[in-house]
Write an enzyme that holds these catalytic residues in place. Sequence first.
Site, mmCIF file in Angstrom:
data_model
loop_
_atom_site.group_PDB
_atom_site.id
_atom_site.type_symbol
_atom_site.label_atom_id
_atom_site.label_comp_id
_atom_site.label_asym_id
_atom_site.label_seq_id
_atom_site.Cartn_x
_atom_site.Cartn_y
_atom_site.Cartn_z
ATOM 1 N N SER A 9 16.688 -56.006 -15.040
ATOM 2 C CA SER A 9 16.007 -55.472 -13.853
ATOM 3 C C SER A 9 14.594 -56.020 -13.813
ATOM 4 C CB SER A 9 15.943 -53.948 -13.913
ATOM 5 O OG SER A 9 14.974 -53.487 -12.987
ATOM 6 N N HIS A 34 18.686 -58.319 -11.388
ATOM 7 C CA HIS A 34 18.801 -57.007 -10.739
ATOM 8 C C HIS A 34 17.478 -56.638 -10.081
ATOM 9 C CE1 HIS A 34 20.689 -53.044 -10.171
ATOM 10 N NE2 HIS A 34 19.521 -52.522 -10.470
ATOM 11 N N ASP A 36 15.424 -53.744 -8.280
ATOM 12 C CA ASP A 36 15.327 -52.304 -8.010
ATOM 13 C C ASP A 36 14.370 -52.074 -6.857
ATOM 14 O OD1 ASP A 36 15.944 -51.639 -11.403
ATOM 15 O OD2 ASP A 36 17.103 -50.889 -9.716
ATOM 16 N N MET A 38 12.648 -49.892 -4.141
ATOM 17 C CA MET A 38 12.286 -48.485 -3.951
ATOM 18 C C MET A 38 11.301 -48.346 -2.793
ATOM 19 S SD MET A 38 11.716 -47.450 -7.921
ATOM 20 C CE MET A 38 12.837 -48.051 -9.194
ATOM 21 N N HIS A 68 19.690 -53.493 -5.573
ATOM 22 C CA HIS A 68 19.976 -52.056 -5.663
ATOM 23 C C HIS A 68 18.992 -51.347 -4.758
ATOM 24 C CE1 HIS A 68 19.516 -48.268 -8.455
ATOM 25 N NE2 HIS A 68 20.001 -47.974 -7.262
ATOM 26 N N MET A 70 17.270 -48.391 -3.330
ATOM 27 C CA MET A 70 16.924 -46.978 -3.467
ATOM 28 C C MET A 70 16.012 -46.635 -2.296
ATOM 29 S SD MET A 70 16.380 -46.948 -7.580
ATOM 30 C CE MET A 70 16.187 -48.721 -7.693
ATOM 31 N N MET A 139 24.204 -44.652 -12.055
ATOM 32 C CA MET A 139 22.863 -44.450 -12.600
ATOM 33 C C MET A 139 22.965 -43.579 -13.839
ATOM 34 S SD MET A 139 20.902 -46.181 -10.734
ATOM 35 C CE MET A 139 19.374 -45.644 -11.482
ATOM 36 N N GLY A 147 12.356 -47.492 -18.152
ATOM 37 C CA GLY A 147 11.923 -46.950 -19.437
ATOM 38 C C GLY A 147 12.359 -45.526 -19.711
ATOM 39 N N ASP A 177 23.153 -48.494 -14.961
ATOM 40 C CA ASP A 177 21.731 -48.791 -14.761
ATOM 41 C C ASP A 177 20.863 -47.634 -15.242
ATOM 42 O OD1 ASP A 177 19.893 -49.757 -11.713
ATOM 43 O OD2 ASP A 177 19.198 -49.213 -13.707
ATOM 44 N N SER A 200 13.513 -52.511 -19.358
ATOM 45 C CA SER A 200 12.554 -52.449 -20.477
ATOM 46 C C SER A 200 13.154 -52.981 -21.774
ATOM 47 C CB SER A 200 12.065 -51.015 -20.666
ATOM 48 O OG SER A 200 13.166 -50.123 -20.760
HETATM 49 C C1 DX5 Z 1 15.649 -46.607 -12.068
HETATM 50 C C2 DX5 Z 1 15.805 -48.088 -12.291
HETATM 51 C C3 DX5 Z 1 15.930 -48.329 -13.793
HETATM 52 C C4 DX5 Z 1 15.830 -49.761 -14.170
HETATM 53 C C5 DX5 Z 1 16.286 -49.975 -15.579
HETATM 54 O O1 DX5 Z 1 15.547 -46.350 -10.708
HETATM 55 O O2 DX5 Z 1 16.954 -48.561 -11.596
HETATM 56 O O3 DX5 Z 1 17.165 -47.782 -14.198
HETATM 57 O O4 DX5 Z 1 16.541 -50.553 -13.369
HETATM 58 O O5 DX5 Z 1 15.259 -49.549 -16.343
HETATM 59 P P1 DX5 Z 1 15.381 -49.467 -17.931
HETATM 60 O O6 DX5 Z 1 16.403 -50.498 -18.375
HETATM 61 O O7 DX5 Z 1 13.996 -49.785 -18.411
HETATM 62 O O8 DX5 Z 1 15.831 -48.079 -18.212
HETATM 63 ZN ZN ZN Z 2 18.857 -50.529 -10.386
#
Ligand code: DX5
Ligand code: ZN
Length: 221
Positions: A9, A34, A36, A38, A68, A70, A139, A147, A177, A200
């Site tokens: 990600s 990936h 993310d 938001m 992805h 969100m 998720m 993290g 994820d 992370s």
């Molecule tokens: C949450 C994100 C996280 C990210 C992954 O909205 O979608 O899940 O991608 O983060 P780590 O691998 O650091 O948990």
């Molecule tokens: Zn994601």
Amino acid sequence: MQQFLIAPSILSADFARLGEDVQRVLDAGADVVHFDVMDNHYVPNLTFGPMICKALRDYGITAPIDVHLMVSPVDDLISQFADAGASYISFHPEASQHVDRSLQLIADKGCQPGLVFNPATPLHYLDYVMDKLHHILLMSVNPGFGGQSFIPSTLDKLREVKARIDESGQNIRLEVDGGVKVDNIAAIAAAGADMFVAGSAIFNQPDYAAVIQQMRTELAS
Ligand code: DX5
Ligand code: ZN
């Protein structure tokens, strides 16, 4: 059995040198990038838009980009990310007024459609759309931040979705994820996942190839 895909990600990447960092993680053995996305509306955080996808394509990134969303609403950003070079696009069913129409829009724009399930989102959204899905993303954290710690109940949910995929007879990828690490990826794969988002766990390490190799060794065990 599908080939395992590792999808770092970019949420945890170095945004001051994003193109280089993404190319570096792909050269280190990652399969998919990936994104993310938001909007500080559907989730309490704000990241990036389609222009970053286009910038990475213009930089020369050719690997699949797994978007992805969100966000809410979803349809305008589906179109914009598809036009910007996305490969896979997934969204949260709660964020769309018309789930079937949004999935069809992703396909019509030439991308691979997916649905994303938060830890507490029930699976009945799958009931009438399995034939439209390229991937299902579970998720394993509550969306909004990297993290976080993996939510253990996700393993049972993975087994439930895997059973539904097997029953459907379709070649649907099962993606996970949130909180994916070297020390839990084998258990996650054993529960049925075949595509792994890790932010992370990868980008916070100095040697991307070493940590990706550790993940692959765990997956092969
Ligand atoms: C949450 C994100 C996280 C990210 C992954 O909205 O979608 O899940 O991608 O983060 P780590 O691998 O650091 O948990
Ligand atoms: Zn994601």
